[in-house]
Scaffold this active site. Structure first.
Site, PDB file in Angstrom:
ATOM      1  CG  HIS A   1     -20.983  35.647  -3.764  1.00  0.00           C
ATOM      2  ND1 HIS A   1     -21.992  34.719  -3.914  1.00  0.00           N
ATOM      3  CD2 HIS A   1     -19.821  34.950  -3.793  1.00  0.00           C
ATOM      4  CE1 HIS A   1     -21.461  33.504  -4.045  1.00  0.00           C
ATOM      5  NE2 HIS A   1     -20.152  33.622  -3.971  1.00  0.00           N
TER       6      HIS A   1
HETATM    7  S1  FES Z   1     -24.727  36.917  -3.592  1.00  0.00           S
HETATM    8 FE1  FES Z   1     -23.922  35.121  -4.456  1.00  0.00          FE
HETATM    9  S2  FES Z   1     -25.422  33.629  -3.995  1.00  0.00           S
HETATM   10 FE2  FES Z   1     -26.245  35.460  -3.160  1.00  0.00          FE
END
Ligand code: FES
Length: 185
Positions: A150
């Protein structure tokens, strides 16, 4: 003059000794390299009793400046980064009060061993393994690690700088048991 002649003779012997010492050092570096890799390979397929072990000893002598290796401790990846002077400098230049999880670099490394950053290789968002262990992997704009799940970005101290992760990469319990060995756990 007698001294000079003596020195020359000693030099001739010294050359041979130095050659020998160099070869010995190279051979030992090779052995060190193998010893460093072995705990990693050994722990990739941990038996139940290995998983139960609470500590992992790692020979860090073969980790050159700028290199990063992954070892496994209690079934989890742990990143060991031998940081360059520029990476340490970048970590220290940060205004700590502006960080999401404010921590000075000095609180994340051992005094006298600041070159070695040791963190759990698990993103503090949902636990993905961040990229950046190889120089060919993305490290994000702060030169540390990038979590592609993410988009969390960590700096050279493993501190969260961007993206959804709430905390810095966690530091496992560890201690340097000699100049070349670190015990994790
Ligand atoms: S940014 Fe979501 S698990 Fe690493």
């Amino acid at each position: 003059m007698a001294n000079t002649a003596h020195v020359h003779a000693a030099d001739a012997v010294g050359e041979t000794r130095r050659d020998f010492l160099q070869y010995t050092t190279i051979a030992m570096a090779g052995v060190g390299g193998v010893m460093m890799v072995w705990p990693l390979i050994n722990s990739l397929n941990p038996a139940a009793d290995t998983l139960a072990l609470s500590t992992t000893d790692v020979n860090i002598s073969g980790i050159g400046e700028g290199q990063r290796i992954t070892v496994v401790w209690r079934g989890k990846p742990v990143f060991i980064a031998h940081r360059t002077a520029a990476e340490i400098d970048a970590a220290n230049k940060v205004n700590v009060s502006e960080l999401r999880d404010p921590q000075p670099d000095s609180a994340r490394v051992k005094k006298g061993k600041e070159a070695f950053l040791i963190v759990e290789g698990s993103c503090t968002h949902f636990g993905c393994i961040p990229q950046g262990m190889k120089t060919t992997e993305p490290r994000g704009e702060f030169g540390g690690w990038f979590c592609p799940c993410h988009g969390s970005v960590y700096d050279t101290s493993g501190r969260i700088r961007k993206g959804p992760a709430p905390e810095n990469l966690h530091i496992p319990p560890y201690a340097f048991t000699s100049d070349t060995t670190v015990r994790i756990g």
